[in-house]
Design a protein around this motif. Structure first.
Motif, PDB file in Angstrom:
ATOM      1  N   GLY A 185      17.386  -5.594 -35.813  1.00 21.57           N
ATOM      2  CA  GLY A 185      16.853  -5.922 -37.126  1.00 21.57           C
ATOM      3  C   GLY A 185      15.859  -4.883 -37.611  1.00 21.57           C
ATOM      4  N   LEU A 186      15.012  -4.404 -36.709  1.00 27.26           N
ATOM      5  CA  LEU A 186      13.995  -3.420 -37.078  1.00 27.26           C
ATOM      6  C   LEU A 186      14.641  -2.109 -37.516  1.00 27.26           C
ATOM      7  CD1 LEU A 186      10.967  -2.818 -37.218  1.00 27.26           C
ATOM      8  CD2 LEU A 186      11.058  -2.153 -34.810  1.00 27.26           C
ATOM      9  N   ILE A 187      15.630  -1.655 -36.737  1.00 23.78           N
ATOM     10  CA  ILE A 187      16.324  -0.419 -37.093  1.00 23.78           C
ATOM     11  C   ILE A 187      17.070  -0.591 -38.411  1.00 23.78           C
ATOM     12  CG2 ILE A 187      18.186   1.155 -36.434  1.00 23.78           C
ATOM     13  CD1 ILE A 187      17.393   0.690 -33.513  1.00 23.78           C
ATOM     14  N   GLY A 188      17.765  -1.719 -38.557  1.00 25.53           N
ATOM     15  CA  GLY A 188      18.513  -1.961 -39.783  1.00 25.53           C
ATOM     16  C   GLY A 188      17.610  -1.996 -41.006  1.00 25.53           C
ATOM     17  N   PHE A 189      16.479  -2.694 -40.896  1.00 19.64           N
ATOM     18  CA  PHE A 189      15.542  -2.779 -42.011  1.00 19.64           C
ATOM     19  C   PHE A 189      15.020  -1.396 -42.375  1.00 19.64           C
ATOM     20  CE2 PHE A 189      11.390  -3.482 -43.955  1.00 19.64           C
ATOM     21  CZ  PHE A 189      11.673  -4.477 -44.874  1.00 19.64           C
ATOM     22  N   ASN A 190      14.667  -0.619 -41.358  1.00 19.91           N
ATOM     23  CA  ASN A 190      14.126   0.710 -41.615  1.00 19.91           C
ATOM     24  C   ASN A 190      15.179   1.628 -42.246  1.00 19.91           C
ATOM     25  OD1 ASN A 190      11.509   2.071 -41.173  1.00 19.91           O
ATOM     26  ND2 ASN A 190      12.763   3.584 -40.113  1.00 19.91           N
TER      27      ASN A 190
END
Length: 381
Positions: A322-327
């Motif tokens: 989720g963190l990578i996708g959001f970034n």
């Protein structure tokens, strides 16, 4: 002489037009922003409860929130402000009158059977500034028919909805629903398995949406970097420093290592917009100081980005994805802003001798003025 005067007039008109576009885009970034409602779902045998954090006023007023970024865009904006001015007891009375129609827009299914939703509690937030959303909480419950998995959703007119499965450990279902979407089937025991690709694409969309169209303060900051210089090296240095910084604080904040109140972060983000815009005007040269300042401001913006993930409740099981996708979504949004600026302004006028005087400086003045206004508003109002 007439031709020279005409050219000067043309540059003035162009300058006013581009600056006006910046002002119009920023005018929507006020407190009437449409935010997603957050529904915490708990399943216990045949019983289900939903605790929903939501701004009730648009729902009571009958505002169609689908695709809306700001309630001021609605013809019912005055009614929303009137409702925001009501005391909690008065607003609860208005909500209970509107509840039957709102209930009809809710979907709660077990398999292919509908459950009857009951309103068991309402907690209205205190009356405040009518220019700002007021969060309230609804407590709903139902008895589930049949034995199938649970599906939750609501009408597209109610706006985006975040659904979070409670009591299911780290793998509990989290869904961001827009356009009247329904949740994945959520089992009554255990967890709903979501593919890595599904989680990744969901958070890419969230990150992009946080920049375009909702992140107008971040858009203005990126435009401030763009109007500093059209040369690739200064732009690349600034964007890289900004990206590295906000990536770091976004990760640290989501992991719980850093926590700064929004009341501190938001005015500082507005001040960062003022700084880069003013420096564009008085000292348009790439220095180590400029890069360091942009990096420092990137740390602040990362904390702002983290507030979005904090609202949704990113679980540890899907933290990295989720963190990578959001970034990635945030970066795509920033690149889209820079690309649009190049297409609309840079390609056509960037090589002109009068570009800085007629476009870059006036736009930077407009950006600085907006940032200054937001700084004052976020501190005192």
């Amino acid at each position: 002489m007439a031709i020279r005067n005409l050219a000067t007039l043309g540059r003035l008109v162009l300058s006013l037009w581009v600056s006006s576009v910046v002002l119009i885009l920023a005018s929507a970034a006020q407190g009437h922003e449409v935010r997603p409602a957050i529904a915490d779902l708990t399943i216990s045998g045949e019983e289900i409860t939903l605790e929903i954090q939501v701004s009730l006023e648009p729902l009571i007023a009958g505002v169609d929130l689908e695709g809306l970024q700001d309630t001021n865009e609605s013809p019912k904006a005055e009614e929303v402000d009137r409702l925001r001015a009501l005391e909690p007891g008065q607003l609860e009375e208005a909500f209970r009158e509107a509840w039957p129609g709102i209930r009809d827009g809710l979907t709660l299914q077990s398999g292919d059977q509908n459950a009857e939703v009951r309103l068991s509690g309402v907690d209205i937030g205190e009356t405040g500034n009518v220019a700002l959303p007021r969060d309230s909480r609804l407590l709903l419950d139902a008895t589930l028919p049949g034995a199938g998995p649970v599906i939750v959703g609501w009408s597209s007119e109610f706006g985006p909805l975040v659904v979070r499965q409670m009591g299911a450990g780290e793998d509990g279902y989290t869904g961001y629903l827009t356009g009247g979407q329904l949740s994945d089937p959520i089992p009554r025991s255990g967890v709903s398995l979501q593919s890595t690709l599904s989680v990744f694409t969901t958070y890419v969309g969230l990150g992009f949406e946080h920049i375009i169209p909702k992140g107008l303060d971040h858009i203005l900051f990126v435009l401030g970097l763009f109007f500093f210089s059209l040369q690739m090296r200064p732009l690349l240095f600034q964007v890289t420093a900004f990206t590295l910084a906000h990536t770091a604080t976004l990760a640290l904040a989501v992991l719980g290592y850093v926590s700064v109140p929004a009341a501190v972060v938001e005015p500082l983000i507005a001040a960062s917009i003022v700084y880069v815009a003013v420096e564009n005007i008085v000292r348009p040269r790439l220095t180590a100081w400029r890069t360091a300042i942009v990096f420092g401001f990137g740390l602040l913006h990362g904390l702002g980005f983290a507030s979005v993930l904090g609202e949704i409740g990113l679980s540890p099981a899907r933290l990295i994805t989720g963190l990578i996708g959001f970034n990635v979504g945030v970066e795509l949004g920033q690149l889209a802003v820079i690309g649009a600026a190049f297409l609309l302004v840079g390609i056509w006028f960037g090589r002109r001798s009068w570009y800085r005087k007629a476009i870059a400086v006036p736009c930077s003045v407009a950006i600085a003025a907006i940032g200054a206004y937001w700084s004052i508003e976020r501190v005192f109002f």
